[in-house]
Design an enzyme around this catalytic site. Structure first.
Site, PDB file in Angstrom:
ATOM      1  N   ARG A  47       0.851  -1.188   0.000  1.00 34.16           N
ATOM      2  CA  ARG A  47       0.000   0.000   0.000  1.00 34.16           C
ATOM      3  C   ARG A  47       0.884   1.234   0.000  1.00 34.16           C
ATOM      4  O   ARG A  47       1.899   1.269   0.690  1.00 34.16           O
ATOM      5  CB  ARG A  47      -0.866   0.044   1.281  1.00 34.16           C
ATOM      6  N   SER A  92       5.750  -5.151   7.590  1.00 37.55           N
ATOM      7  CA  SER A  92       4.932  -6.029   8.444  1.00 37.55           C
ATOM      8  C   SER A  92       5.547  -7.408   8.638  1.00 37.55           C
ATOM      9  O   SER A  92       4.893  -8.442   8.403  1.00 37.55           O
ATOM     10  CB  SER A  92       3.528  -6.156   7.840  1.00 37.55           C
ATOM     11  N   ASP A 120       3.747  -2.659  11.278  1.00 34.43           N
ATOM     12  CA  ASP A 120       2.395  -2.106  11.072  1.00 34.43           C
ATOM     13  C   ASP A 120       1.603  -2.007  12.382  1.00 34.43           C
ATOM     14  O   ASP A 120       0.718  -1.166  12.527  1.00 34.43           O
ATOM     15  CB  ASP A 120       1.619  -2.887  10.012  1.00 34.43           C
TER      16      ASP A 120
HETATM   17  O1  LIG Z   1      -0.530  -6.633   8.022  1.00 35.45           O
HETATM   18  P1  LIG Z   1      -0.316  -8.105   7.953  1.00 35.45           P
HETATM   19  O2  LIG Z   1       0.308  -8.524   6.700  1.00 35.45           O
HETATM   20  O3  LIG Z   1      -1.559  -8.857   8.273  1.00 35.45           O
HETATM   21  O4  LIG Z   1       0.794  -8.411   9.103  1.00 35.45           O
HETATM   22  C1  LIG Z   1       0.450  -8.643  10.436  1.00 35.45           C
HETATM   23  C2  LIG Z   1       1.630  -9.314  11.122  1.00 35.45           C
HETATM   24  O5  LIG Z   1       1.980 -10.476  10.372  1.00 35.45           O
HETATM   25  C3  LIG Z   1       3.016 -11.247  11.018  1.00 35.45           C
HETATM   26  O6  LIG Z   1       3.236 -12.413  10.283  1.00 35.45           O
HETATM   27  C4  LIG Z   1       4.302 -10.443  11.127  1.00 35.45           C
HETATM   28  O7  LIG Z   1       5.322 -11.188  11.771  1.00 35.45           O
HETATM   29  C5  LIG Z   1       4.032  -9.142  11.864  1.00 35.45           C
HETATM   30  O8  LIG Z   1       5.197  -8.328  11.864  1.00 35.45           O
HETATM   31  C6  LIG Z   1       2.865  -8.390  11.243  1.00 35.45           C
HETATM   32  O9  LIG Z   1       2.553  -7.277  12.060  1.00 35.45           O
END
Ligand SMILES: O=P(O)(O)OC[C@H]1O[C@@H](O)[C@H](O)[C@@H](O)[C@@H]1O
Ligand SMILES: Nc1ncnc2c1ncn2[C@@H]1O[C@H](COP(=O)(O)OP(=O)(O)O)[C@@H](O)[C@H]1O
Length: 517
Positions: A135, A201, A254
């Site tokens: 994004r 993330s 995130d």
């Molecule tokens: O925004 P997404 O892709 O759902 O990510 C959420 C979490 O997904 C996890 O797999 C990561 O280890 C985290 O760092 C992240 O915050």
């Protein structure tokens, strides 16, 4: 002409032909009897179990389907004792992660030490690399308000998730270039470069707000040569190659961004949670408690900590055989067990495996449809939430959704089968929301027991992510678990949907970093 036969020869012929006749006759009678017996038994079986007759009328499931469902119910439904034991385990793991590196809960310092206070201002570009999408968000902060948010997202090609580091970062830089051309992101007072907040993330080790090294990939990513790399350096190099004039002021998870975005508007925000492709949470910790960081003493300040809660594991988790099978099929086998039971990437696969098992053990969908069910990852989580949202009161629509998803005739989905699938989807959704809420409750207990949050204080939990946003009654199910675990204190816990939280938070943190340069 043929030779004339003797009397003996003729007698032999006659007895031979009557022997052949007898053989043919007994064979026909034998086969007829066998076929008759087969259909008689089928009829008897149908008479013997009224359930199967009722199933053909579509009123109820068969005994076998009920047995499979009861098995899931007993394993997925958690008692209060089980939930409390889970919370105790989670607290223990949180403390271990604050004390030393390499623990189950990584408790990663974000180096966000100045909590957003609404004074942050300026135009920023947030780049968010999630589990499904990249994004790019233009954010304008002015007069304590988020004045403008323009977002564009593109799905990350699966091939890039398992390709090369350069391929991935070039793709990200290309999205930024397209966005800037499309939305003419202007240079700001900070010079000719657009200040960028990079939301990443995935678990990363930071030693400052502007640097981060990948610890490990999660969700669907598996690019070996990114491990340990300087993520900001990789992004800036790809942007330079694409002649994108941007400068990364901050890199953050995130969950950290979601917390910061909500805190910008509401100072009672204590927690940022993501319920999307993956799942995770970040909270505000006293630096003195992060003993792995403040070995040389602490200035008494605070810092946002990225828990990386997806990696939590406990004997008190309602773990199914299907969870183990799913884990076996992921690139990060053996880790992120909690995340794989909660988040959007996995719920569809859980539903598919449950239906496949019922198809094999309880003749769900009959034999032919099994082929459709046997394709891994073919059941989208959006189908689970659609069916769960319809519920067993609207089986005709459930049958329609299933026939579309499985590409089978609607008439071939009996009400009993549709009822079974609806119940399984509800159990999967309930388990996901209950576990997510248990994690939030554990952090609430941690912060109130350590005196960092007062018992009479609002505890705002900012949540972002497509699962929370789209799954029906997800918030209600989480609230119910808060009641089970926190009793009267549950009313202090306020779940607030923070759409674009990670993007806005990235801009808020980049703004703070820009002013403190
Ligand atoms: O925004 P997404 O892709 O759902 O990510 C959420 C979490 O997904 C996890 O797999 C990561 O280890 C985290 O760092 C992240 O915050
Ligand atoms: N209708 C839906 N019901 C439940 N979950 C959904 C639905 N649509 C999407 N999702 C989940 O949301 C996830 C996308 O979450 P989002 O936060 O938008 O992206 P990212 O996880 O990449 O940051 C998808 O992986 C999917 O699991």
């Amino acid at each position: 002409m043929g030779r004339k036969k003797s009397a003996t020869a003729v007698a032999k012929d006659e007895s031979a032909s009557s022997g052949v006749g007898l053989l043919v006759f007994t064979t026909v009678v034998g086969v007829g009897a066998g076929v008759g017996l087969y259909f008689w038994n089928r009829l008897k079986r149908r008479k013997a179990s009224p359930q199967s007759r009722r199933c053909s009328k579509g009123v109820a499931m068969t005994h076998e389907q009920l047995d499979v469902l009861e098995g899931y119910k007993s394993k997925c439904t958690m008692s209060k004792d089980q939930l409390n034991a889970l919370v105790d385990d989670f607290l223990r793991r949180m403390n271990e992660g604050l004390r030393s590196e390499g623990q189950m809960l990584k408790q990663l310092p974000s180096y966000v030490e100045r909590m957003p206070n609404g004074e942050e201002a300026g135009e920023f570009l947030a780049i968010d690399l999630g589990g499904t999408n990249v994004r790019v968000v233009k954010v304008v902060l002015e007069d304590r308000k988020v004045k403008e948010v323009v977002a564009h997202e593109d799905a990350i090609p699966k091939a890039l998730m398992r390709g090369t580091t350069k391929g991935l970062f070039d793709f990200i830089a290309k999205q930024v270039k397209l966005f800037m051309a499309r939305h003419s992101a202007r240079p700001t007072a900070s010079g000719t470069k657009v200040p960028i907040g990079f939301t990443f993330s995935y678990p990363m080790k930071q030693t400052g707000i502007k640097n981060g090294e990948l610890i490990c990939w999660t969700k669907g990513f598996d690019i070996k040569d990114t491990l340990g790399k300087d993520l900001v350096g990789l992004l800036e190099a790809s942007m330079r190659e694409q002649e994108v004039e941007g400068e990364v002021f901050a890199i953050l998870n995130d969950t950290v961004g979601t917390l910061a975005a909500s805190r910008f508007a509401d100072q009672d925000t204590q927690l940022g949670v993501i319920l999307g492709t993956g799942s995770n949470a970040a909270y505000i910790e006293s630096k003195g408690n992060i003993s792995k960081l403040s070995a040389g003493g602490s200035d008494g300040g605070r810092m946002i900590v990225n828990i990386e809660w997806g990696n939590f594991k406990s004997d008190h988790l309602p773990y199914l055989a299907e969870d183990r099978e799913i884990d076996e099929g992921t690139p990060n086998r053996g880790s992120q067990h909690y995340e794989k039971m909660i988040s959007g990437m996995y719920l569809g696969e859980m539903a598919r495996r449950a239906c496949l098992r019922a198809s094999r053990e309880a003749n769900l969908f009959g034999g032919t449809q099994r082929r459709r069910l046997e394709k891994p990852w073919s059941f989208p989580t959006s189908l689970v939430s659609e069916i769960d949202g319809l519920g067993s009161g609207r089986l005709p629509q459930v049958k329609k959704a299933l026939s579309k998803a499985l590409d089978i005739l609607e008439a071939s989905v009996s009400d009993g089968c549709a009822h079974f699938v609806t119940e399984v989807c509800r159990l999967i959704g309930d388990r996901s929301a209950t576990l997510a809420a248990a994690g939030v409750a554990a952090i609430y207990r941690y912060l109130t027991q350590s005196g960092q949050v007062a018992l009479d204080q609002r505890f705002v939990v900012a949540v972002d992510g497509g699962l929370f946003e789209h799954y029906p009654r997800y918030k209600d199910r989480m609230d119910k678990t808060f009641g089970d675990l926190l009793g009267g204190q549950a009313k202090r816990v306020e779940l607030v949907h923070s759409p674009d939280g990670s993007g806005i938070g990235s801009a808020v943190i980049a703004a703070a970093a820009a002013t403190s340069r």
